[in-house]
Design a protein around this motif. Structure first.
Motif, mmCIF file in Angstrom:
data_model
loop_
_atom_site.group_PDB
_atom_site.id
_atom_site.type_symbol
_atom_site.label_atom_id
_atom_site.label_comp_id
_atom_site.label_asym_id
_atom_site.label_seq_id
_atom_site.Cartn_x
_atom_site.Cartn_y
_atom_site.Cartn_z
ATOM 1 N N GLN A 11 0.799 -1.216 0.000
ATOM 2 C CA GLN A 11 0.000 0.000 0.000
ATOM 3 C C GLN A 11 0.838 1.276 0.000
ATOM 4 O O GLN A 11 0.330 2.365 0.193
ATOM 5 C CB GLN A 11 -0.986 -0.021 1.167
ATOM 6 N N ILE A 12 2.133 1.114 -0.252
ATOM 7 C CA ILE A 12 3.055 2.228 -0.437
ATOM 8 C C ILE A 12 3.927 1.862 -1.642
ATOM 9 O O ILE A 12 4.462 0.750 -1.693
ATOM 10 C CB ILE A 12 3.939 2.452 0.809
ATOM 11 N N PRO A 13 4.068 2.765 -2.604
ATOM 12 C CA PRO A 13 4.890 2.429 -3.786
ATOM 13 C C PRO A 13 6.351 2.176 -3.417
ATOM 14 O O PRO A 13 6.884 2.801 -2.503
ATOM 15 C CB PRO A 13 4.788 3.678 -4.671
ATOM 16 N N ASN A 14 6.960 1.261 -4.143
ATOM 17 C CA ASN A 14 8.396 1.028 -3.986
ATOM 18 C C ASN A 14 9.169 2.187 -4.591
ATOM 19 O O ASN A 14 8.791 2.709 -5.639
ATOM 20 C CB ASN A 14 8.814 -0.263 -4.688
ATOM 21 N N ILE A 15 10.245 2.578 -3.932
ATOM 22 C CA ILE A 15 11.164 3.585 -4.469
ATOM 23 C C ILE A 15 12.320 2.819 -5.085
ATOM 24 O O ILE A 15 12.993 2.043 -4.409
ATOM 25 C CB ILE A 15 11.678 4.534 -3.363
ATOM 26 N N TYR A 16 12.552 3.023 -6.379
ATOM 27 C CA TYR A 16 13.612 2.297 -7.074
ATOM 28 C C TYR A 16 14.936 3.046 -7.061
ATOM 29 O O TYR A 16 15.996 2.446 -7.023
ATOM 30 C CB TYR A 16 13.193 2.020 -8.522
ATOM 31 N N GLU A 17 14.864 4.359 -7.107
ATOM 32 C CA GLU A 17 16.088 5.151 -7.179
ATOM 33 C C GLU A 17 15.778 6.575 -6.737
ATOM 34 O O GLU A 17 14.652 7.045 -6.867
ATOM 35 C CB GLU A 17 16.609 5.171 -8.620
ATOM 36 N N TYR A 18 16.769 7.258 -6.205
ATOM 37 C CA TYR A 18 16.655 8.678 -5.914
ATOM 38 C C TYR A 18 17.996 9.317 -6.212
ATOM 39 O O TYR A 18 19.050 8.696 -6.057
ATOM 40 C CB TYR A 18 16.206 8.952 -4.472
ATOM 41 N N PHE A 19 17.944 10.537 -6.711
ATOM 42 C CA PHE A 19 19.164 11.222 -7.112
ATOM 43 C C PHE A 19 18.881 12.711 -7.250
ATOM 44 O O PHE A 19 17.727 13.138 -7.230
ATOM 45 C CB PHE A 19 19.702 10.658 -8.436
ATOM 46 N N GLN A 23 20.304 20.391 -9.432
ATOM 47 C CA GLN A 23 19.857 20.890 -8.131
ATOM 48 C C GLN A 23 18.389 20.584 -7.847
ATOM 49 O O GLN A 23 17.723 21.295 -7.102
ATOM 50 C CB GLN A 23 20.131 22.389 -8.006
ATOM 51 N N THR A 24 17.879 19.512 -8.453
ATOM 52 C CA THR A 24 16.502 19.053 -8.207
ATOM 53 C C THR A 24 16.555 17.622 -7.701
ATOM 54 O O THR A 24 17.228 16.774 -8.292
ATOM 55 C CB THR A 24 15.675 19.107 -9.510
ATOM 56 N N PHE A 25 15.868 17.362 -6.595
ATOM 57 C CA PHE A 25 15.791 16.013 -6.037
ATOM 58 C C PHE A 25 14.778 15.205 -6.836
ATOM 59 O O PHE A 25 13.662 15.661 -7.076
ATOM 60 C CB PHE A 25 15.377 16.083 -4.557
ATOM 61 N N CYS A 26 15.157 14.013 -7.264
ATOM 62 C CA CYS A 26 14.292 13.169 -8.096
ATOM 63 C C CYS A 26 14.096 11.801 -7.449
ATOM 64 O O CYS A 26 15.032 11.240 -6.880
ATOM 65 C CB CYS A 26 14.906 12.969 -9.473
ATOM 66 N N LEU A 27 12.898 11.278 -7.560
ATOM 67 C CA LEU A 27 12.562 9.925 -7.109
ATOM 68 C C LEU A 27 12.059 9.133 -8.300
ATOM 69 O O LEU A 27 11.259 9.638 -9.096
ATOM 70 C CB LEU A 27 11.426 9.952 -6.078
ATOM 71 N N VAL A 28 12.482 7.891 -8.394
ATOM 72 C CA VAL A 28 11.923 6.969 -9.375
ATOM 73 C C VAL A 28 11.183 5.925 -8.560
ATOM 74 O O VAL A 28 11.781 5.195 -7.770
ATOM 75 C CB VAL A 28 13.021 6.304 -10.236
ATOM 76 N N GLN A 29 9.857 5.907 -8.719
ATOM 77 C CA GLN A 29 9.074 4.998 -7.895
ATOM 78 C C GLN A 29 8.148 4.150 -8.741
ATOM 79 O O GLN A 29 7.908 4.419 -9.907
ATOM 80 C CB GLN A 29 8.288 5.758 -6.833
ATOM 81 N N GLU A 30 7.625 3.139 -8.102
ATOM 82 C CA GLU A 30 6.707 2.197 -8.729
ATOM 83 C C GLU A 30 5.470 2.929 -9.248
ATOM 84 O O GLU A 30 4.916 3.785 -8.570
ATOM 85 C CB GLU A 30 6.302 1.162 -7.667
#
Length: 185
Positions: A11-19, A23-30
């Motif tokens: 019930q919470i998406p998986n986070i695959y990567e963050y970087f 100068q912008t924080f990015c999340l790659v999630q399910e």
């Protein structure tokens, strides 16, 4: 923290990567395939009490879990709860706490002196507006989400008792049990 949370519940998406990039924080999630509560109400209209209770009973254990891990969602609202197509379970997306931890400023005594204001208008309690979110901030937003599902009115469109600050939502001619109304109040 979010990557750990997503691994322990569907019930919470998986986070695959963050970087960080430019100068912008990015999340790659399910990707969660499904329908948000906001789009559900636009499509079907107000939701019956029995279904709202069912939704609350499916979301409260997830909130309990994240709170037990020291995490505050910080941005609960109908757009951020998606019913996942294959499981039919509500999934919490857009964790505002990621933003808030990046905006914290701490004084020499270790006290928070400033944080980003997160959350969405109408669904934020006063302590969150002041930059001091607590676990009950999520419960407040979930209660207002339930009121939206029952009435079809966003919280900012509901009246306020000028003497008490109480949100006037029960005057919408709802056929609602006193038990649920008291819980939401």
């Amino acid at each position: 923290m979010l990557s750990l949370l997503g691994k322990n519940t569907v019930q919470i998406p998986n986070i695959y990567e963050y970087f960080e990039e430019n100068q912008t924080f990015c999340l790659v999630q399910e990707w969660i395939e499904g329908q948000s509560l906001a789009s559900l109400i636009k499509e079907q209209g107000i939701i019956p009490e029995s279904k709202v209770k069912e939704i609350l009973l499916m979301i409260l254990p997830v909130l309990n879990y994240i709170h037990s891990q020291g995490v505050i969602h910080g941005n609960l609202k109908p757009d951020n709860i998606i019913f996942e197509k294959s499981t039919g379970l509500p999934v919490l997306i857009d964790f505002g706490t990621v933003k808030s931890t990046m905006g914290l400023k701490i004084n020499a005594q270790g006290q928070i002196i400033n944080s980003l204001i997160i959350g969405s208008n109408g669904y934020r309690p006063t302590e969150q507006i002041a930059g001091k979110s607590t676990y009950n901030s999520d419960l407040y937003a979930l209660g207002l989400t339930a009121i939206y599902l029952l009435t079809g009115n966003h919280p900012q469109n509901l009246g306020i008792n000028q003497l008490t600050g109480e949100i006037l939502w029960k005057n919408k001619n709802l056929n609602l049990s006193l038990h649920l109304a008291n819980i939401l109040d």
